[in-house]
Design a protein around this motif. Structure first.
Motif, PDB file in Angstrom:
ATOM      1  N   ALA A  63      -9.251  14.690   7.570  1.00 47.19           N
ATOM      2  CA  ALA A  63      -9.828  14.996   8.869  1.00 47.19           C
ATOM      3  C   ALA A  63      -9.264  16.294   9.425  1.00 47.19           C
ATOM      4  N   THR A  64     -10.053  16.944  10.261  1.00 43.55           N
ATOM      5  CA  THR A  64      -9.591  18.087  11.030  1.00 43.55           C
ATOM      6  C   THR A  64      -9.792  17.748  12.505  1.00 43.55           C
ATOM      7  N   TYR A  65      -8.910  18.264  13.360  1.00 46.10           N
ATOM      8  CA  TYR A  65      -8.939  17.933  14.770  1.00 46.10           C
ATOM      9  C   TYR A  65      -9.058  19.200  15.605  1.00 46.10           C
ATOM     10  N   PRO A  66      -9.902  19.185  16.623  1.00 38.80           N
ATOM     11  CA  PRO A  66     -10.032  20.340  17.522  1.00 38.80           C
ATOM     12  C   PRO A  66      -8.831  20.402  18.468  1.00 38.80           C
ATOM     13  N   PRO A  67      -8.702  21.459  19.237  1.00 38.75           N
ATOM     14  CA  PRO A  67      -7.594  21.534  20.201  1.00 38.75           C
ATOM     15  C   PRO A  67      -7.578  20.324  21.132  1.00 38.75           C
ATOM     16  N   GLY A  68      -6.395  19.895  21.505  1.00 38.91           N
ATOM     17  CA  GLY A  68      -6.227  18.722  22.347  1.00 38.91           C
ATOM     18  C   GLY A  68      -5.149  17.831  21.772  1.00 38.91           C
ATOM     19  N   SER A 121      -4.737  21.310  17.806  1.00 38.76           N
ATOM     20  CA  SER A 121      -5.642  21.244  16.658  1.00 38.76           C
ATOM     21  C   SER A 121      -4.821  20.995  15.397  1.00 38.76           C
ATOM     22  N   GLY A 122      -5.457  20.435  14.389  1.00 43.08           N
ATOM     23  CA  GLY A 122      -4.702  20.163  13.173  1.00 43.08           C
ATOM     24  C   GLY A 122      -5.543  19.521  12.092  1.00 43.08           C
ATOM     25  N   SER A 123      -4.854  19.064  11.057  1.00 45.17           N
ATOM     26  CA  SER A 123      -5.541  18.447   9.924  1.00 45.17           C
ATOM     27  C   SER A 123      -4.710  17.305   9.377  1.00 45.17           C
ATOM     28  N   LEU A 124      -5.375  16.386   8.709  1.00 46.39           N
ATOM     29  CA  LEU A 124      -4.732  15.224   8.105  1.00 46.39           C
ATOM     30  C   LEU A 124      -5.340  14.973   6.739  1.00 46.39           C
ATOM     31  N   LEU A 125      -4.480  14.763   5.748  1.00 48.21           N
ATOM     32  CA  LEU A 125      -4.912  14.330   4.427  1.00 48.21           C
ATOM     33  C   LEU A 125      -4.038  13.149   4.035  1.00 48.21           C
ATOM     34  N   GLU A 126      -4.661  12.013   3.754  1.00 49.86           N
ATOM     35  CA  GLU A 126      -3.935  10.790   3.403  1.00 49.86           C
ATOM     36  C   GLU A 126      -4.482  10.263   2.082  1.00 49.86           C
ATOM     37  N   LEU A 186       0.830  -1.195   0.000  1.00 48.20           N
ATOM     38  CA  LEU A 186       0.000   0.000   0.000  1.00 48.20           C
ATOM     39  C   LEU A 186       0.868   1.251   0.000  1.00 48.20           C
ATOM     40  N   PRO A 187       1.015   1.918  -1.152  1.00 47.90           N
ATOM     41  CA  PRO A 187       1.745   3.185  -1.172  1.00 47.90           C
ATOM     42  C   PRO A 187       0.818   4.340  -0.788  1.00 47.90           C
ATOM     43  N   VAL A 188       1.265   5.157   0.162  1.00 44.60           N
ATOM     44  CA  VAL A 188       0.434   6.227   0.699  1.00 44.60           C
ATOM     45  C   VAL A 188       1.263   7.502   0.816  1.00 44.60           C
ATOM     46  N   GLU A 189       0.630   8.640   0.561  1.00 45.78           N
ATOM     47  CA  GLU A 189       1.230   9.935   0.841  1.00 45.78           C
ATOM     48  C   GLU A 189       0.333  10.663   1.827  1.00 45.78           C
ATOM     49  N   SER A 190       0.935  11.255   2.853  1.00 45.47           N
ATOM     50  CA  SER A 190       0.131  11.935   3.858  1.00 45.47           C
ATOM     51  C   SER A 190       0.721  13.298   4.186  1.00 45.47           C
ATOM     52  N   LEU A 191      -0.171  14.213   4.525  1.00 48.84           N
ATOM     53  CA  LEU A 191       0.220  15.557   4.932  1.00 48.84           C
ATOM     54  C   LEU A 191      -0.522  15.884   6.217  1.00 48.84           C
ATOM     55  N   THR A 192       0.217  16.164   7.277  1.00 52.54           N
ATOM     56  CA  THR A 192      -0.386  16.541   8.544  1.00 52.54           C
ATOM     57  C   THR A 192       0.119  17.917   8.947  1.00 52.54           C
ATOM     58  N   ARG A 193      -0.750  18.680   9.555  1.00 49.75           N
ATOM     59  CA  ARG A 193      -0.396  19.983  10.090  1.00 49.75           C
ATOM     60  C   ARG A 193      -0.993  20.114  11.489  1.00 49.75           C
ATOM     61  N   TRP A 194      -0.141  20.447  12.467  1.00 44.68           N
ATOM     62  CA  TRP A 194      -0.591  20.557  13.845  1.00 44.68           C
ATOM     63  C   TRP A 194      -0.260  21.932  14.403  1.00 44.68           C
ATOM     64  N   ASN A 195      -1.151  22.450  15.223  1.00 40.72           N
ATOM     65  CA  ASN A 195      -0.942  23.727  15.887  1.00 40.72           C
ATOM     66  C   ASN A 195      -0.512  23.510  17.331  1.00 40.72           C
ATOM     67  N   ALA A 196      -0.049  24.568  17.962  1.00 37.23           N
ATOM     68  CA  ALA A 196       0.471  24.449  19.322  1.00 37.23           C
ATOM     69  C   ALA A 196      -0.590  23.956  20.303  1.00 37.23           C
ATOM     70  N   ASN A 239      -0.887  12.765  16.671  1.00 35.31           N
ATOM     71  CA  ASN A 239      -0.290  13.835  17.450  1.00 35.31           C
ATOM     72  C   ASN A 239      -0.090  13.457  18.913  1.00 35.31           C
ATOM     73  N   GLU A 240      -0.486  12.247  19.307  1.00 36.33           N
ATOM     74  CA  GLU A 240      -0.327  11.828  20.691  1.00 36.33           C
ATOM     75  C   GLU A 240       1.139  11.761  21.077  1.00 36.33           C
ATOM     76  N   ASP A 241       1.966  11.211  20.194  1.00 34.57           N
ATOM     77  CA  ASP A 241       3.379  11.047  20.486  1.00 34.57           C
ATOM     78  C   ASP A 241       4.151  12.306  20.095  1.00 34.57           C
ATOM     79  N   TYR A 242       5.168  12.606  20.859  1.00 35.65           N
ATOM     80  CA  TYR A 242       6.029  13.761  20.580  1.00 35.65           C
ATOM     81  C   TYR A 242       5.216  15.052  20.520  1.00 35.65           C
ATOM     82  N   PHE A 243       4.223  15.159  21.399  1.00 32.44           N
ATOM     83  CA  PHE A 243       3.364  16.343  21.378  1.00 32.44           C
ATOM     84  C   PHE A 243       4.122  17.574  21.867  1.00 32.44           C
TER      85      PHE A 243
END
Length: 323
Positions: A184-189, A148-153, A135-145, A194-198
């Motif tokens: 997906a988009t994620y609310p603050p938290g 909150s953030g977004s994911l596109l896979e 399964l070849p996949v490309e992903s882009l994640t962006r996280w804020n301090a 983003n759980e690891d290396y937060f």
């Protein structure tokens, strides 16, 4: 998990008269089952080398069944890549010099690490006695301090291996041919990947290794665990010059990491490769010789494994960081 795997195999059957694979979204049942599987990064920390988890195989199976190339009938869209080939030359840059350059770049820059990453990945998912699924996949994640953030896979188009399928921007969006797997988009938290290396990474190689070991136990004492921890860290963070220098410093301290030569990676970039062999597999780490940036990490088998139909030289996984 066996019951889930059986259900996944039955999800999204693809017939010979289906349209282009990018127009075949996962049905509701397949989406629901896919969401029930654990995350790739968490699996990678617990199941590695040639024995990948059944959960990985299930995730790859459901998507591979849903993705078919329009002119290939019902064949799954899978394509095992060839290993990257490095060539030794007189112009090779030693690892110590790359560390020096990375340190020099860090000293003259105020750029900081950014939460998020843009990466292409490919993994060989295996079940005993059965052909491997890819399964070849490309992903882009962006996280804020604030978390909150977004994911596109997006599943990359096997007809054009290596070609980026995601364009960065506001918002990021899929380009070329590619089946969107998750958006997906994620609310603050603290959420998902983003759980690891937060927390912000510290300055200094020793402090960074301790930081990595908090989330990846063993990274402070085992070379294989350290390499895996660096890969996981780079899926959450795009390091600035200081952290790039710290990472390449840590890699330079791995006993047994040997120069392999220059290599052109799967997205056309030239880098300096270094290899580390252990317990039936080999990691090839590709660095930008100018600033120490990690471009790629590839893992290949160094011995046959008949149970999983793996041969020496087969690519087990790779990651190519696009930013």
């Amino acid at each position: 998990m066996t019951d889930e795997l059986d259900l996944l195999r039955g999800a999204n059957p693809v017939s010979a008269d289906t349209g282009p694979w990018r127009d075949r979204p996962l049905d509701a049942r397949a989406e629901q089952l896919l969401r029930r599987l654990p995350s790739r990064d968490r699996r990678r920390r617990t199941v590695r080398r040639t024995a990948w988890s059944v959960a990985t195989a299930a995730a790859a199976t459901v998507v591979a069944l849903a993705l078919t190339v329009s002119d290939s009938g019902s064949s799954p869209a899978v394509a095992a890549p060839r290993p990257l080939v490095a060539h030794v030359s007189r112009t090779d840059v030693p690892l110590a010099e790359i560390v020096r350059r990375a340190r020099a770049a860090a000293g003259s820059s105020t750029e900081k690490s950014e939460r998020g990453s843009h990466v292409q990945t490919w993994a060989l998912a295996m079940e005993s006695g059965k052909d491997a699924v890819t399964l070849p996949v490309e992903s882009l994640t962006r996280w804020n301090a604030d978390g909150s953030g977004s994911l596109l896979e997006v599943a990359t188009d096997p007809r054009h291996p290596g070609r980026p399928v995601i364009a960065d921007g506001t918002p990021p969006h899929a380009v070329h041919d590619g089946q969107v797997l998750r958006k997906a988009t994620y609310p603050p938290g603290i959420h998902g990947a983003n759980e690891d290396y937060f927390e912000d990474p510290p300055a200094g190689a020793a402090a960074l290794r301790e930081y990595l070991a908090v989330w990846s136990p063993g990274a402070d004492r085992d070379a294989t665990e350290l390499i895996s921890a660096v890969e996981s860290f780079l899926t959450v963070w795009t390091p600035g010059p200081r952290q790039r220098a710290d990472i390449v410093t840590l890699l330079s301290r791995i006993e047994g990491l040997r120069p392999a030569g220059k290599v052109t990676d799967r997205v056309g970039r030239e880098g300096q490769a270094f290899q580390y062999t252990h317990s039936g597999s080999r990691h090839l780490i590709v660095l930008d010789p100018d600033d120490g940036r990690v471009l790629d990490v590839e893992e290949t088998a160094t011995r046959d494994d008949p149970e999983y139909r793996v041969k020496a030289g087969d690519v087990l996984s790779y990651r190519a960081w696009m930013s």
